[in-house]
Design an enzyme around this catalytic site. Structure first.
Site, PDB file in Angstrom:
ATOM      1  N   HIS A  52       0.926  -1.171  -0.125  1.00 21.96           N
ATOM      2  CA  HIS A  52      -0.348   0.016  -0.187  1.00 21.96           C
ATOM      3  C   HIS A  52       0.702   1.416  -0.107  1.00 21.96           C
ATOM      4  O   HIS A  52       1.987   1.240   0.132  1.00 21.96           O
ATOM      5  CB  HIS A  52      -1.048  -0.097   1.204  1.00 21.96           C
ATOM      6  CG  HIS A  52      -0.405   0.141   2.372  1.00 21.96           C
ATOM      7  ND1 HIS A  52       0.584  -1.086   3.078  1.00 21.96           N
ATOM      8  CD2 HIS A  52      -0.501   1.128   3.473  1.00 21.96           C
ATOM      9  CE1 HIS A  52       0.737  -0.581   4.369  1.00 21.96           C
ATOM     10  NE2 HIS A  52       0.207   0.736   4.548  1.00 21.96           N
ATOM     11  N   HIS A  54       1.379   3.964   1.755  1.00 24.04           N
ATOM     12  CA  HIS A  54       2.165   4.596   3.085  1.00 24.04           C
ATOM     13  C   HIS A  54       3.705   4.639   2.921  1.00 24.04           C
ATOM     14  O   HIS A  54       4.239   3.905   2.372  1.00 24.04           O
ATOM     15  CB  HIS A  54       1.709   4.042   4.251  1.00 24.04           C
ATOM     16  CG  HIS A  54       0.287   4.342   4.537  1.00 24.04           C
ATOM     17  ND1 HIS A  54      -0.607   3.700   5.286  1.00 24.04           N
ATOM     18  CD2 HIS A  54      -0.454   5.517   4.156  1.00 24.04           C
ATOM     19  CE1 HIS A  54      -1.579   4.257   5.717  1.00 24.04           C
ATOM     20  NE2 HIS A  54      -1.892   5.161   4.945  1.00 24.04           N
ATOM     21  N   ASP A  56       6.041   4.802   4.937  1.00 28.12           N
ATOM     22  CA  ASP A  56       6.984   3.827   5.768  1.00 28.12           C
ATOM     23  C   ASP A  56       7.088   2.379   4.955  1.00 28.12           C
ATOM     24  O   ASP A  56       7.788   1.671   5.489  1.00 28.12           O
ATOM     25  CB  ASP A  56       6.501   3.694   7.046  1.00 28.12           C
ATOM     26  CG  ASP A  56       4.966   3.150   7.325  1.00 28.12           C
ATOM     27  OD1 ASP A  56       4.154   3.405   6.604  1.00 28.12           O
ATOM     28  OD2 ASP A  56       5.151   2.276   8.294  1.00 28.12           O
ATOM     29  N   HIS A  57       6.197   2.429   3.817  1.00 27.94           N
ATOM     30  CA  HIS A  57       6.428   0.896   2.912  1.00 27.94           C
ATOM     31  C   HIS A  57       6.846   1.151   1.582  1.00 27.94           C
ATOM     32  O   HIS A  57       7.251   0.411   1.001  1.00 27.94           O
ATOM     33  CB  HIS A  57       4.929   0.505   2.956  1.00 27.94           C
ATOM     34  CG  HIS A  57       4.454   0.015   4.359  1.00 27.94           C
ATOM     35  ND1 HIS A  57       4.072  -1.078   4.598  1.00 27.94           N
ATOM     36  CD2 HIS A  57       4.006   0.972   5.286  1.00 27.94           C
ATOM     37  CE1 HIS A  57       3.667  -1.346   5.853  1.00 27.94           C
ATOM     38  NE2 HIS A  57       3.507   0.090   6.331  1.00 27.94           N
ATOM     39  N   HIS A 112      -7.373  -0.637   5.614  1.00 29.46           N
ATOM     40  CA  HIS A 112      -6.327   0.203   6.161  1.00 29.46           C
ATOM     41  C   HIS A 112      -6.109   1.331   5.066  1.00 29.46           C
ATOM     42  O   HIS A 112      -6.289   2.599   5.490  1.00 29.46           O
ATOM     43  CB  HIS A 112      -4.970  -0.655   6.469  1.00 29.46           C
ATOM     44  CG  HIS A 112      -3.705   0.285   6.875  1.00 29.46           C
ATOM     45  ND1 HIS A 112      -3.854   0.876   8.006  1.00 29.46           N
ATOM     46  CD2 HIS A 112      -2.466   0.525   6.227  1.00 29.46           C
ATOM     47  CE1 HIS A 112      -2.609   1.403   8.164  1.00 29.46           C
ATOM     48  NE2 HIS A 112      -1.960   1.590   6.948  1.00 29.46           N
ATOM     49  N   ASP A 129      -0.032  -4.006   6.356  1.00 26.78           N
ATOM     50  CA  ASP A 129      -0.704  -3.360   7.452  1.00 26.78           C
ATOM     51  C   ASP A 129      -2.246  -3.719   7.606  1.00 26.78           C
ATOM     52  O   ASP A 129      -2.916  -3.158   8.045  1.00 26.78           O
ATOM     53  CB  ASP A 129      -0.445  -1.676   7.731  1.00 26.78           C
ATOM     54  CG  ASP A 129       0.720  -1.161   7.768  1.00 26.78           C
ATOM     55  OD1 ASP A 129       1.530  -1.922   8.064  1.00 26.78           O
ATOM     56  OD2 ASP A 129       0.903  -0.037   7.711  1.00 26.78           O
ATOM     57  N   HIS A 167       4.791  -4.761  10.805  1.00 33.53           N
ATOM     58  CA  HIS A 167       5.078  -4.048  12.050  1.00 33.53           C
ATOM     59  C   HIS A 167       5.194  -5.118  13.103  1.00 33.53           C
ATOM     60  O   HIS A 167       4.388  -6.233  13.447  1.00 33.53           O
ATOM     61  CB  HIS A 167       3.894  -3.132  12.440  1.00 33.53           C
ATOM     62  CG  HIS A 167       4.124  -1.773  11.593  1.00 33.53           C
ATOM     63  ND1 HIS A 167       4.875  -0.823  11.676  1.00 33.53           N
ATOM     64  CD2 HIS A 167       3.224  -1.575  10.547  1.00 33.53           C
ATOM     65  CE1 HIS A 167       4.733   0.276  11.062  1.00 33.53           C
ATOM     66  NE2 HIS A 167       3.761  -0.311  10.042  1.00 33.53           N
TER      67      HIS A 167
HETATM   68 ZN   LIG Z   1       0.012   1.889   6.565  1.00 37.66          ZN
END
Ligand SMILES: [Zn+2]
Length: 255
Positions: A52, A54, A56-57, A112, A129, A167
């Site tokens: 996805h 985001h 941090d990915h 998410h 996530d 995570h």
């Molecule tokens: Zn995320």
């Protein structure tokens, strides 16, 4: 073929699939730990898979592609692509990585984020996530109905499927599961196991679908004990599993 966890930021895991020669990575939010792992193991990066959008990915994608211009980039069709040249994937697509003798199916799992996808193959699930050990992702874009349906699809995979979440949230998630279902023996055992692992700073992942079905309250909305606690918390009658899920997710947001 083996799968190793690379730590990024506070609690992210970037998963690296390698076979001694080639490697693929899932959700490289940061390029540095990936580059270090590739160099250390003398691996060629052949693919980057994104679950996805985001940051941090996806934050390490462009730097990795600059170093490995031949690597293929795969990302969800329903979201802004992390870099030009990405192959956009939708539900039912598959990703063939012949050098790694691996084929992964794409599952659409909105909740998410709206375009979130998961990758499943060889008894492994990379779910970003969407599903965490003991928990699930926050509903940033999707509805409780969408997330409940997405989790149901993942829960329908074989029990021995290894679950690679993005995570290390397990210990905090289990504290919430315990508040919901304090008498679940499988949960109590798993909490002890996880406490030991975290004390030694060892990842609690991968989990498995069988384990998550036994301990994760977000997959246990049909259990009478889970429903009863959710009803008490929501102060209303919850007739559908999806309503139980929505009440648990709202509660967890401020737990
Ligand atoms: Zn995320």
């Amino acid at each position: 073929m083996n799968v190793i966890s690379l730590r990024a930021f506070n609690d992210n895991y970037i998963w690296l699939i390698g076979n001694g020669r080639q490697a693929a990575v899932i959700d490289p939010g940061d390029a540095a730990p990936v580059s270090a792992a590739l160099a250390e193991r003398n691996l060629e990066l052949v693919a980057i898979l994104i679950t996805h959008h985001h940051q941090d990915h996806t934050g390490g994608v462009r730097e990795l592609l600059a170093a490995w211009p031949e690597a293929s980039l795969y990302a969800p069709a329903g979201e802004r692509l992390p870099a030009p040249g990405a192959t956009a994937l939708a539900d039912g697509d598959s990703v063939a990585l012949p050098g790694l003798a691996l084929e992964l199916q794409v599952l659409s799992v909105p909740g998410h984020t709206l375009g979130h996808i998961a990758y499943y193959g060889n008894g492994m699930l990379f779910c970003g996530d969407t599903l965490f050990s003991g928990g699930c992702g926050r509903l940033f874009e999707g509805t409780p109905e969408q997330m409940h349906h997405s989790l149901g699809r993942l829960a329908a995979l074989p029990d021995d499927t290894r679950v690679y979440c993005a995570h290390e949230y397990t210990q905090a998630n289990l504290a919430f599961c315990h508040a919901v279902e304090p008498d679940n023996p499988a949960l109590l055992n798993y909490m002890k196991e996880v406490a030991k692992l975290r004390q030694q700073d060892v990842p609690t992942l991968p989990s498995s679908i069988g384990r998550e079905k036994a301990v994760n309250v977000f997959l246990r909305t049909a259990e009478p004990a889970v429903r009863a606690t959710a009803q008490l918390q929501a102060m209303e009658e919850l007739n559908e599993d999806c309503q139980v899920f929505a009440a648990l997710r709202r509660w967890k947001d401020h737990f």
